[in-house]
Design an enzyme around this catalytic site. Structure first.
Site: not given
Ligand code: PGA
Length: 243
Positions: A67, A136, A138, A143
């Site tokens: 992304d 959350n 995702h 999301e």
């Molecule tokens: P993080 O993010 O590795 O910074 O915890 C993971 C994500 O949001 O996919």
């Protein structure tokens, strides 16, 4: 599902780096999907070390980022292309024409999504998708509420996601509201998925994703249906999985 529980973040990073290196040794032309975030930083460090030691070669590989934010310039320090340059691209022998990330300032974002999805298809599809998991649930910027059938698309970032990035961008209002992300469908088509989770703040969501119901409220829960899923979690993140 293969579940590998490591003692700590350092071991998780080593294990993840080795799994990616193995994929490249097995298939030097492998097509990778790569994440950003805190979790994969140690994996990239491990991969760079393996590269410097001559143990892994990226010259024939193709890399797609999962992304990228929309509406910030690619040289913005918080852009995912800046992240990737800093943590991987500038340090290994990936061929420039085989490194792909969605444009952050496309003239036509919808057309950019179609171009990206098509590029993945033309590369023969993803052999190995490496994912983190958001608190959350995702995966990439899919999301909660994202439909399973979604290909690469423009995503509206959730409030939680934007709040988590507020500090990095200086203030909440500076955090982009949209991103282009590979969709759930794109990710599920990868031949193999490697999901990384570290730290106690991920324990609850990891347990829901791997042992709870498969629901669009927890996008990562779809991975229960992936035929070739490897989860690498450190002990803190895996706490909710036992029992
Ligand atoms: P993080 O993010 O590795 O910074 O915890 C993971 C994500 O949001 O996919």
């Amino acid at each position: 599902m293969n579940l590998l529980i490591t003692a700590d973040y350092r071991e998780l990073s080593q294990a993840a780096g080795q799994l990616v290196a193995q994929a490249l040794l097995h298939d030097p032309d492998a097509v990778l999907a790569l994440p950003t975030g805190e979790t994969p930083k140690g994996m990239y460090e491990a991969l760079i070390r393996l590269y410097q030691e001559g143990l892994v070669d990226f010259s024939r590989a193709t890399a797609f980022n999962l992304d990228e934010y929309l509406d910030i310039p690619p040289d913005h320090p918080q852009s995912f292309s800046a992240y990737m340059r800093r943590y991987l691209w500038d340090h290994v022998n990936l061929a420039k024409d085989k490194v792909h990330i969605p444009a952050s300032l496309p003239e036509d974002p919808e057309a950019e999504c179609i171009r990206y999805e098509e590029l993945i298809r033309k590369s023969g599809g993803i052999n190995l998708a490496v994912l983190g998991i958001g608190e959350n649930g995702h995966i990439a910027f899919n999301e909660p509420g994202t439909l399973w059938e979604t290909p690469t698309h423009v995503a509206v970032l959730s409030q939680e996601t934007r709040e988590r990035e507020a500090q990095a961008f200086g203030r909440l209002e500076h955090v982009p509201t949209h991103a282009i992300t590979m969709g759930i469908k794109t990710i599920m088509r990868a031949r193999r998925v490697l999901l990384l989770a570290s730290g106690e703040e991920k324990a609850g969501i990891l347990a829901r994703a791997l042992s709870g119901p498969i629901t669009i409220d927890v996008p990562a829960s779809i991975l229960q249906l992936h035929p070739n899923l490897t989860v690498v979690a450190d002990r803190a993140a895996a706490r909710g999985l036992a029992g």
